[in-house]
Design a protein around this motif. Structure first.
Motif, mmCIF file in Angstrom:
data_model
loop_
_atom_site.group_PDB
_atom_site.id
_atom_site.type_symbol
_atom_site.label_atom_id
_atom_site.label_comp_id
_atom_site.label_asym_id
_atom_site.label_seq_id
_atom_site.Cartn_x
_atom_site.Cartn_y
_atom_site.Cartn_z
ATOM 1 N N ASN A 244 -5.210 -2.216 18.719
ATOM 2 C CA ASN A 244 -5.954 -3.280 18.797
ATOM 3 C C ASN A 244 -5.277 -4.301 17.389
ATOM 4 N N ASP A 245 -5.347 -5.298 17.567
ATOM 5 C CA ASP A 245 -5.714 -6.379 16.805
ATOM 6 C C ASP A 245 -5.259 -6.126 15.519
ATOM 7 N N ASP A 246 -7.017 -5.578 15.505
ATOM 8 C CA ASP A 246 -6.644 -5.852 13.548
ATOM 9 C C ASP A 246 -6.722 -3.977 13.187
ATOM 10 N N PHE A 247 -6.086 -3.001 13.851
ATOM 11 C CA PHE A 247 -5.296 -1.949 13.746
ATOM 12 C C PHE A 247 -3.778 -2.565 12.936
ATOM 13 N N LEU A 248 -3.044 -3.256 13.805
ATOM 14 C CA LEU A 248 -1.679 -3.152 13.810
ATOM 15 C C LEU A 248 -1.099 -3.341 12.394
ATOM 16 N N ASP A 249 -1.487 -3.475 11.598
ATOM 17 C CA ASP A 249 -0.594 -4.022 10.939
ATOM 18 C C ASP A 249 -1.285 -3.888 8.998
ATOM 19 N N PRO A 250 -2.213 -3.230 8.278
ATOM 20 C CA PRO A 250 -2.404 -2.776 6.788
ATOM 21 C C PRO A 250 -2.260 -4.166 6.079
ATOM 22 N N LEU A 251 -0.982 -4.895 6.379
ATOM 23 C CA LEU A 251 -0.865 -5.695 5.733
ATOM 24 C C LEU A 251 -1.116 -7.386 5.747
ATOM 25 N N ALA B 148 0.913 -10.121 22.726
ATOM 26 C CA ALA B 148 0.900 -10.377 21.492
ATOM 27 C C ALA B 148 -0.343 -10.510 21.006
ATOM 28 N N PRO B 149 -0.086 -10.383 19.730
ATOM 29 C CA PRO B 149 -1.559 -10.281 18.166
ATOM 30 C C PRO B 149 -2.298 -11.541 18.974
ATOM 31 N N GLY B 150 -3.524 -11.684 18.988
ATOM 32 C CA GLY B 150 -3.960 -13.027 18.902
ATOM 33 C C GLY B 150 -4.924 -13.725 20.399
ATOM 34 N N THR B 151 -3.917 -12.763 21.212
ATOM 35 C CA THR B 151 -4.958 -12.556 22.965
ATOM 36 C C THR B 151 -6.158 -12.606 22.976
ATOM 37 N N GLY B 152 -6.498 -11.973 22.168
ATOM 38 C CA GLY B 152 -8.143 -11.885 21.954
ATOM 39 C C GLY B 152 -9.218 -12.717 22.077
ATOM 40 N N VAL B 153 -8.779 -14.352 22.160
ATOM 41 C CA VAL B 153 -9.845 -14.128 21.211
ATOM 42 C C VAL B 153 -9.972 -15.224 23.316
#
Length: 477
Positions: A281-288, A315-320
């Motif tokens: 999931n997007d929010d776990f993809l990159d801790p930075l 792509a990250p952001g598709t969850g919208v």
């Protein structure tokens, strides 16, 4: 086992047009099933279930008292879709994916659709899946939604509706492939004679799409599937798809970012990775970039992605576009970007953040299905017709506390299909999740995951809520 006495009820039945009258594409199947010796179909069902155990085809139910690893229940009576019906589905899904991809690109760039007032700005800015960190990013070839699983249902008239869109990390396609392999062994004679369109080439199609997404010209792009690991509910699928496509199966500790490039650790040193099919999931993809406490992500991967040195699919952001409130605007999205009438309708949807809609929903909870905007798997959901007074009171409080977070839809009379119950057949409600690949051209895999509510009378088909699956036979012309 005969279909004598099989009750169609007031629903559209996927196999029978009327009591004892098989639909055009199912006659051969019905005749074959009824010609089997007494008890033979049940034996084949048991054999198929054993094969599922042997293959290790499982999913995880978090918090389940009887253990987390479960075999996905499978019913050997396939669901048949005629060529004519499938043509309509395919046209509608292609239209929808093209429009949603344009919408995502716009939302993270000029936001024309918001400036023109087609969608209220506050709806996007309060969507959990909207990621400001993705503003201005240009994914390879302008494609955001590489793999989509779109959930469809049919009403009592047999009309297909889109129930929801899944553009982040849609799962379930491994069951489609496994179900087909089982059916070829379970009913080989009728399968061969029914002219069923193949789904076995999905891994090859997926690999081809991913290879085309390499951000820079490379003779042999390196593609990897990023999994959260063995404790994820869909880990079987992750390992299965990596094996079938021949791509690398990696976790975060296998990857490192240096100078805005992503590398994979190997026994021969670091190897540059061009495309990552991420099942994280997007929010776990990159801790930075997102959740700093994430132990599953790859530090710096968003920087490499923003620099154009790696493709992330989806792509990250598709969850919208997964948000169930945004779903209600997809017909307007199609009209806005394509200038076309939506080919597949949405289920009529009430948005609880609108005062009038909320009042109507609260007055009619007994007849509505209420869903949280970002929940999945049948969680955070009220099925009004089967609910208790206490459950309705609880959802009244939830809706009043967070109206933006809830939508409601009338409880459709979902179509049914026969399933084996002991020594006879009974109708159970079904939905359908076709899988769509977008690599420049949009490809709809002919079939998809038919999920079936194995509990009598239930409208909830999710595996986590006691649902099972069937093979889906899309017939050739």
């Amino acid at each position: 086992m005969k279909f004598t006495g099989y009750d169609l009820g007031p629903f559209h039945d996927e196999m029978f047009a009327a009591p004892g009258v098989a639909r055009d594409g199912t006659r051969l199947l019905v005749e074959k099933i009824e010609s089997l010796p007494e008890g033979e179909l049940s034996r084949r069902q048991q054999k198929a279930e054993k094969a599922l155990y042997d293959l290790g085809i499982t999913f995880t139910v978090y918090g389940h008292e009887q253990g987390t690893e479960k075999i996905f229940p499978f019913d050997v009576v396939p669901r048949v879709v005629s060529a004519k019906d499938w043509d309509k589905v395919e046209i509608g899904l292609k239209q929808r994916i093209f429009a949603l991809n344009l919408f995502l690109d716009d939302i993270y760039h000029d936001q024309k659709i918001l400036r023109d007032g087609v969608i209220p700005r506050e709806i996007i800015e309060t969507a959990e899946g909207f990621l400001p960190a993705c503003m201005g990013i240009n994914p390879p070839r302008g494609i955001w939604c590489h793999v989509t699983g779109t959930d469809l249902v049919r009403d009592e008239k047999g009309v297909f509706y889109v129930l929801e869109d899944n553009l982040r990390c849609p799962s379930g396609v491994s069951y489609v492939l496994a179900n087909r392999r089982l059916m070829k062994r379970t009913l080989p004679e009728v399968f061969a004679a029914s002219r069923v369109r193949p789904v076995d080439d999905y891994p090859a199609r997926l690999l081809d799409m991913l290879l085309r997404m390499a951000p820079h010209p490379v003779a042999q792009p390196c593609v990897a599937l990023l999994t959260p690991g063995i404790y994820n509910s869909a880990y079987f699928e992750h390992s299965f798809l990596a094996l079938q496509t021949g791509i690398e199966l990696v976790q975060n500790h296998d990857l490192i970012v240096e100078n805005d490039f992503v590398y994979m650790r190997t026994t021969k040193g670091l190897k540059k990775v061009d495309v990552i099919y991420r099942r994280l999931n997007d929010d776990f993809l990159d801790p930075l970039a997102f959740r700093p406490e994430s132990l599953l992500g790859v530090p710096g991967i968003m920087s490499a992605y923003r620099a154009g040195n790696v493709c992330l699919a989806n792509a990250p952001g598709t969850g919208v576009a997964d948000d169930k409130v945004v779903y209600a605007f997809v017909p307007e999205i199609i009209r806005y970007y394509l200038g076309e009438t939506p080919f597949l309708p949405n289920v009529p949807t009430y948005l609880c953040w609108r005062d009038a809609d909320r009042a109507f929903v609260l007055d009619n909870l007994e007849t509505m299905v209420v869903k949280a905007a970002n929940e999945s798997g049948g969680y955070g959901m009220l099925v009004g017709p089967g609910s208790t007074r206490a459950e309705r009171e609880e959802f009244t409080r939830r809706i009043q506390d967070r109206p933006r977070n809830y939508i409601a839809q009338p409880a459709l009379m979902l179509s049914r299909a026969p399933v084996i119950v002991g020594d006879h057949f009974e109708g159970r409600h079904v939905d359908l999740r076709p899988y769509i690949l977008h690599g420049g051209d949009v490809q709809v895999i002919p079939g998809g995951l038919t999920r079936v509510a194995l509990k009598k009378g239930s409208l909830v088909v999710n595996s986590s809520q006691g649902g099972g699956s069937k093979d889906t036979w899309v017939l050739k012309h």
